[in-house]
Design an enzyme around this catalytic site. Structure first.
Site, short mmCIF file in Angstrom:
data_model
loop_
_atom_site.label_atom_id
_atom_site.label_comp_id
_atom_site.label_asym_id
_atom_site.label_seq_id
_atom_site.Cartn_x
_atom_site.Cartn_y
_atom_site.Cartn_z
N LYS A 80 27.18 -10.28 8.12
CA LYS A 80 27.53 -9.17 7.37
C LYS A 80 29.20 -9.16 6.95
CE LYS A 80 25.75 -5.05 5.54
NZ LYS A 80 24.40 -4.77 4.82
N GLY A 184 22.96 11.13 0.52
CA GLY A 184 23.56 9.87 -0.42
C GLY A 184 22.76 9.67 -1.56
N GLY A 186 23.69 7.25 -4.11
CA GLY A 186 24.24 6.08 -4.40
C GLY A 186 23.11 5.04 -5.05
N HIS A 187 23.26 3.93 -5.02
CA HIS A 187 22.52 2.69 -5.84
C HIS A 187 21.13 2.85 -5.34
CE1 HIS A 187 26.34 0.39 -6.47
NE2 HIS A 187 25.98 0.64 -7.72
N VAL A 188 20.91 3.17 -3.94
CA VAL A 188 19.66 3.32 -3.45
C VAL A 188 19.19 4.67 -3.76
CG1 VAL A 188 17.88 2.67 -1.43
CG2 VAL A 188 20.06 1.10 -1.98
N TYR A 190 19.68 7.15 -4.93
CA TYR A 190 19.41 7.93 -6.46
C TYR A 190 17.94 7.31 -6.84
CZ TYR A 190 19.67 10.57 -10.48
OH TYR A 190 19.38 11.41 -11.68
#
Ligand code: NAD
Length: 351
Positions: A80, A184, A186-188, A190
């Site tokens: 990571k 949250g 965000g990208h995931v 939503y």
């Protein structure tokens, strides 16, 4: 700040620090384990308070990737990257290109991709200086749609399938009318909320950015909740899709959900909380199992398989979770520890 006797140090194979004053880039790459293959894991950009917090995050996240790849049966190890800074304020094209040089210096032992704060366009900039990237120029999407390389749609679909399986296991019901609290958007988060909405779930949502919440209210009929209030929602399911450690000593007593199933990495502040959740009768979907859709996607793009193969691999997340839940119940153990055990059997054996 020490690394070898750091609480989160788990015999990581390599931890590298990179600084580029010209672009303001300060980043850390951690390679946890490469027994099963080169390490792969997203690059996160986050306004860490200091480098100690960033080191803590990258040590935990890279370890999680080793377990994630092993549980998803991928020939990959765990690594990571983290960049210190606020993506909305500090990110520049030159900084992303410098990050590409850093990744290149790892010589292929670490392959980067998107994570929180890093978009496809950023990975594309990094790819000007390194070939060791995933999550760009994908050939296909799991659903046959147009792919741009972003793994988030696959992650969200995997979380959705895993959440459904968890609800079925714990509550013996489907999602219609079920109350889900999503932290949250965000990208995931939503995309997950969209899947849930399409299946008739009632959504309660929070984000630190008002525009993300307003969109979910307008488009998905969600109820807006404050970032702190999300822990008090009288929901059936809590879906953490923001940062790690949202299930901690303070929040665990407030959560009313019977299922925790979300995209965030490192959802539990510590492993012991898995037992606390079990004692409270809350089914916990181990984070690195349920959120593996993105890394599965990147893997399939690398081996040039097909959209169908990718989709069925992602859907297999539900089977893996069911196996964990059954083994946890048979042995009266928390799901996170059962999952750790299965993963370790896979990646430690090779060494
Ligand atoms: P993102 O940055 O696009 O979304 C995170 C969202 O959480 C943001 O909108 C942010 O404003 C919000 N947020 C941050 N702190 C919050 C808080 N305290 N309360 C409410 N909202 C908060 O990131 P993402 O790509 O959607 O990833 C979300 C999580 O899922 C991360 O933990 C990431 O590591 C994990 N994950 C992502 C992927 C992927 O494919 N993107 C894959 C596996 C795991």
């Amino acid at each position: 700040m020490s690394v070898f006797d750091h609480n989160e140090f788990d015999n990581h194979e390599q931890v590298s620090f990179f600084s580029d004053p010209k672009t303001g880039l300060n980043a850390i790459i951690a390679v946890h384990n490469t027994n099963l293959g080169p390490s792969l894991g997203g690059c996160r950009m986050w306004p860490y308070q200091d480098s100690a917090e960033a080191l803590n995050d990258v040590l935990r996240l890279s370890k999680g990737m080793t377990y994630k790849a092993a549980m998803a049966q991928l020939k990959l190890g765990g690594g990571k990257a983290v960049i210190l800074g606020d993506p909305r304020k500090h990110k520049t094209d030159d900084m992303m290109k410098a990050m590409g040089r850093f990744v290149e210096q790892m010589g292929g032992r670490y392959i980067t991709a998107e994570d929180s704060g890093i978009a496809v366009s950023d990975i594309r900039l990094m790819s000007e200086n390194t070939e060791h990237v995933g999550g760009v120029d994908a050939k296909y999407r799991y659903d046959g749609g147009k792919a741009d390389g972003n793994p988030a749609p696959s992650t969200a679909y995997g979380v959705f399938m895993g959440l459904k399986a968890s609800v079925d296991y714990a509550l013996k019901t489907d999602l219609k009318g079920l109350k889900v609290a999503v932290q949250g958007l965000g990208h995931v988060g939503y995309r997950l909320a969209k899947h849930l909405h399409a299946e008739g779930a009632e959504l309660f949502v929070s984000d630190i950015y008002a525009d993300n919440v307003e969109r979910a209210v307008a488009e998905l009929g969600a109820t807006a909740v404050s970032p702190d209030g999300i822990f008090d929602v009288d929901a059936d399911v809590y879906a953490p899709c923001a940062m790690g450690a949202s299930v901690n000593q303070n929040t665990i007593e407030r959560l009313k959900a019977k299922v925790i199933a979300g995209a965030a990495n490192n959802q539990l502040a510590n492993e012991h909380l898995g037992q606390v959740l079990r004692d409270k009768g809350i089914l916990y979907a181990p984070d690195y199992v349920i959120n593996a859709g993105g890394v599965i996607d990147i893997y399939h793009q690398r081996i040039l398989s097909s959209a169908q193969a990718l989709r069925s691999h992602i859907e297999g997340i539900a089977d893996t979770l069911n196996e964990i839940y059954q083994r946890a119940d048979e042995s009266s153990m928390p799901t996170n520890l059962i999952s750790n055990r299965i993963a370790e059997e896979r990646f430690k054996q090779i060494s």
